[in-house]
Design a protein around this motif. Sequence first.
Motif, PDB file in Angstrom:
ATOM      1  N   ILE A  53       1.024  -1.291   0.011  1.00 24.93           N
ATOM      2  CA  ILE A  53      -0.010  -0.003   0.172  1.00 24.93           C
ATOM      3  C   ILE A  53       0.764   1.286  -0.037  1.00 24.93           C
ATOM      4  CG2 ILE A  53      -1.942  -1.079   1.109  1.00 24.93           C
ATOM      5  CD1 ILE A  53      -1.175   0.215   3.696  1.00 24.93           C
ATOM      6  N   GLU A  54       0.338   2.430  -0.328  1.00 25.22           N
ATOM      7  CA  GLU A  54       1.081   3.568  -0.122  1.00 25.22           C
ATOM      8  C   GLU A  54       0.066   4.486   0.339  1.00 25.22           C
ATOM      9  OE1 GLU A  54       1.837   4.189  -4.071  1.00 25.22           O
ATOM     10  OE2 GLU A  54      -0.154   4.681  -4.795  1.00 25.22           O
ATOM     11  N   PHE A  55       0.261   5.801   0.516  1.00 22.52           N
ATOM     12  CA  PHE A  55      -0.594   6.696   1.401  1.00 22.52           C
ATOM     13  C   PHE A  55      -0.132   8.123   0.803  1.00 22.52           C
ATOM     14  CE2 PHE A  55       3.059   6.578   4.250  1.00 22.52           C
ATOM     15  CZ  PHE A  55       3.374   7.785   4.535  1.00 22.52           C
ATOM     16  N   GLU A  56      -1.143   8.911   0.792  1.00 23.08           N
ATOM     17  CA  GLU A  56      -0.968  10.547   0.568  1.00 23.08           C
ATOM     18  C   GLU A  56      -1.352  11.188   1.899  1.00 23.08           C
ATOM     19  OE1 GLU A  56      -3.384  11.744  -2.667  1.00 23.08           O
ATOM     20  OE2 GLU A  56      -2.097  10.200  -4.102  1.00 23.08           O
ATOM     21  N   VAL A  57      -0.931  12.364   2.328  1.00 19.23           N
ATOM     22  CA  VAL A  57      -1.075  13.077   3.216  1.00 19.23           C
ATOM     23  C   VAL A  57      -2.362  13.924   2.994  1.00 19.23           C
ATOM     24  CG1 VAL A  57      -0.358  14.894   4.963  1.00 19.23           C
ATOM     25  CG2 VAL A  57       1.220  12.943   4.471  1.00 19.23           C
ATOM     26  N   ASP A  58      -3.209  14.104   3.762  1.00 18.01           N
ATOM     27  CA  ASP A  58      -4.724  14.954   3.467  1.00 18.01           C
ATOM     28  C   ASP A  58      -4.597  15.822   4.533  1.00 18.01           C
ATOM     29  OD1 ASP A  58      -6.954  15.969   2.844  1.00 18.01           O
ATOM     30  OD2 ASP A  58      -8.220  14.258   3.826  1.00 18.01           O
ATOM     31  N   PRO A  59      -4.411  17.116   4.304  1.00 20.05           N
ATOM     32  CA  PRO A  59      -4.196  18.285   5.016  1.00 20.05           C
ATOM     33  C   PRO A  59      -5.416  18.720   5.587  1.00 20.05           C
ATOM     34  CG  PRO A  59      -3.347  19.021   3.074  1.00 20.05           C
ATOM     35  CD  PRO A  59      -3.772  17.498   2.934  1.00 20.05           C
ATOM     36  N   ARG A  60      -5.796  18.626   6.977  1.00 21.11           N
ATOM     37  CA  ARG A  60      -6.706  19.194   7.611  1.00 21.11           C
ATOM     38  C   ARG A  60      -6.799  20.160   8.498  1.00 21.11           C
ATOM     39  NH1 ARG A  60      -9.893  13.311   8.345  1.00 21.11           N
ATOM     40  NH2 ARG A  60      -9.509  12.810   5.849  1.00 21.11           N
ATOM     41  N   PRO A  61      -7.348  21.443   7.972  1.00 23.31           N
ATOM     42  CA  PRO A  61      -6.979  22.492   8.849  1.00 23.31           C
ATOM     43  C   PRO A  61      -7.602  22.492  10.334  1.00 23.31           C
ATOM     44  CG  PRO A  61      -7.695  23.169   6.568  1.00 23.31           C
ATOM     45  CD  PRO A  61      -7.861  21.766   6.822  1.00 23.31           C
ATOM     46  N   GLY A  62      -6.900  22.658  11.232  1.00 28.18           N
ATOM     47  CA  GLY A  62      -7.387  22.735  12.431  1.00 28.18           C
ATOM     48  C   GLY A  62      -7.575  21.612  13.322  1.00 28.18           C
ATOM     49  N   ARG A  63      -6.680  20.566  12.261  1.00 30.59           N
ATOM     50  CA  ARG A  63      -7.005  19.046  12.857  1.00 30.59           C
ATOM     51  C   ARG A  63      -5.611  18.449  12.631  1.00 30.59           C
ATOM     52  NH1 ARG A  63     -12.037  15.912  10.899  1.00 30.59           N
ATOM     53  NH2 ARG A  63     -11.195  16.841   9.111  1.00 30.59           N
ATOM     54  N   PRO A  64      -5.169  17.298  12.968  1.00 24.65           N
ATOM     55  CA  PRO A  64      -4.086  16.684  12.594  1.00 24.65           C
ATOM     56  C   PRO A  64      -4.414  16.090  11.221  1.00 24.65           C
ATOM     57  CG  PRO A  64      -4.570  15.739  14.613  1.00 24.65           C
ATOM     58  CD  PRO A  64      -5.880  16.600  14.211  1.00 24.65           C
ATOM     59  N   ASP A  65      -3.349  16.194  10.180  1.00 24.14           N
ATOM     60  CA  ASP A  65      -3.375  15.871   8.922  1.00 24.14           C
ATOM     61  C   ASP A  65      -3.685  14.266   8.969  1.00 24.14           C
ATOM     62  OD1 ASP A  65      -2.584  18.214   8.096  1.00 24.14           O
ATOM     63  OD2 ASP A  65      -0.621  17.792   7.694  1.00 24.14           O
ATOM     64  N   ALA A  66      -4.189  13.664   7.826  1.00 21.42           N
ATOM     65  CA  ALA A  66      -4.706  12.012   7.856  1.00 21.42           C
ATOM     66  C   ALA A  66      -3.790  11.622   6.532  1.00 21.42           C
ATOM     67  CB  ALA A  66      -6.021  11.996   7.612  1.00 21.42           C
ATOM     68  N   LYS A  67      -3.430  10.279   6.980  1.00 20.24           N
ATOM     69  CA  LYS A  67      -2.780   9.706   5.775  1.00 20.24           C
ATOM     70  C   LYS A  67      -3.841   8.765   5.126  1.00 20.24           C
ATOM     71  CE  LYS A  67       1.519   8.864   7.837  1.00 20.24           C
ATOM     72  NZ  LYS A  67       2.614   7.910   8.659  1.00 20.24           N
ATOM     73  N   VAL A  68      -4.057   8.995   4.071  1.00 24.65           N
ATOM     74  CA  VAL A  68      -5.213   8.174   3.287  1.00 24.65           C
ATOM     75  C   VAL A  68      -4.286   7.110   2.187  1.00 24.65           C
ATOM     76  CG1 VAL A  68      -6.875   8.209   1.213  1.00 24.65           C
ATOM     77  CG2 VAL A  68      -6.389  10.304   2.941  1.00 24.65           C
ATOM     78  N   TYR A  69      -4.637   5.779   2.626  1.00 27.22           N
ATOM     79  CA  TYR A  69      -3.976   4.632   2.223  1.00 27.22           C
ATOM     80  C   TYR A  69      -4.806   4.046   1.180  1.00 27.22           C
ATOM     81  CZ  TYR A  69      -1.582   4.711   6.775  1.00 27.22           C
ATOM     82  OH  TYR A  69      -0.847   5.172   8.009  1.00 27.22           O
TER      83      TYR A  69
END
Length: 198
Positions: free
Chosen positions: A54-70
Motif C-alpha cells: 500500500i501507499e499513502f498520501e497526506v490529506d491536510p486538515r486545517p485545525g486538525r491533525p493531517d490524515a494519511k489516506v492509504y
Amino acid sequence: MKFENVLLGLLGTKPFTGYELMKWLDTEGQFVRSNTHHSQIYRELGKMVRHGLIEFEVDPRPGRPDAKVYRITEIGREALLEWARSPYLPTSRFQDPDFVARFMFTVALDLDAAIAQIDAELIYRRNQVAVGRDRPRGLVGIAPIPEFDAAVSMWAGDQMHGYGADSVDRWMDWLEQMRVDLIARRDSTRASTGKRSA
C-alpha cells in the motif's frame, strides 16, 4: 488469517484513512475481525507500506491533525488476488472468521475461487458431521468434586450438542444454496460476455 489480507481487501474497495479502517472494523467488520485496537491497525499499515503493498498520501486538515489516506498498490493488488485464489483450508470451527473474511472479498474478486472455497468448506463439514454427529459423548470415568453435578453436565452437553448440530446443518444448507447462486451468477455473467463456462 493474516490481518494484512483483511486490510488489503478493504483497500481494494477504496482508499481509507486509518481511522476509517478502524471504524469499519468496529461496525460492519466486527464479524470479520473483532477487538482490533487502533495501534494494531497503524502498526500493520506501516508494515504494509514498507513492503510496498500500500501507499499513502497526506490529506491536510486545517485545525486538525493531517490524515494519511492509504490505497492499494499493484503489488498489493497481486497479493490480494493471490490470497483470494489460494486454496482454502477449513478449520474445525465452522463459520470461522478466516472463512468469513476470505469469502467476503473473494466473492467480489473471483467467483470461481469463491465457489472453490465453498466446496472446500462443504467437504470438510460433511466429513466432520459424518465422523462426529453420532459419536458417544459425555464424561467417562470421572471422579468429580462434590459440587460438580455430572447429570446436569451431561444434560447441558446434550443441549449444546443439539444446538451445534442444528447450527452446522443450517450452515451447510446456506453453503449449498450460496454455491447454487454463485454458479448461476457466474454462468449468467459468462453468457452475457460471451465467455465459456468452466
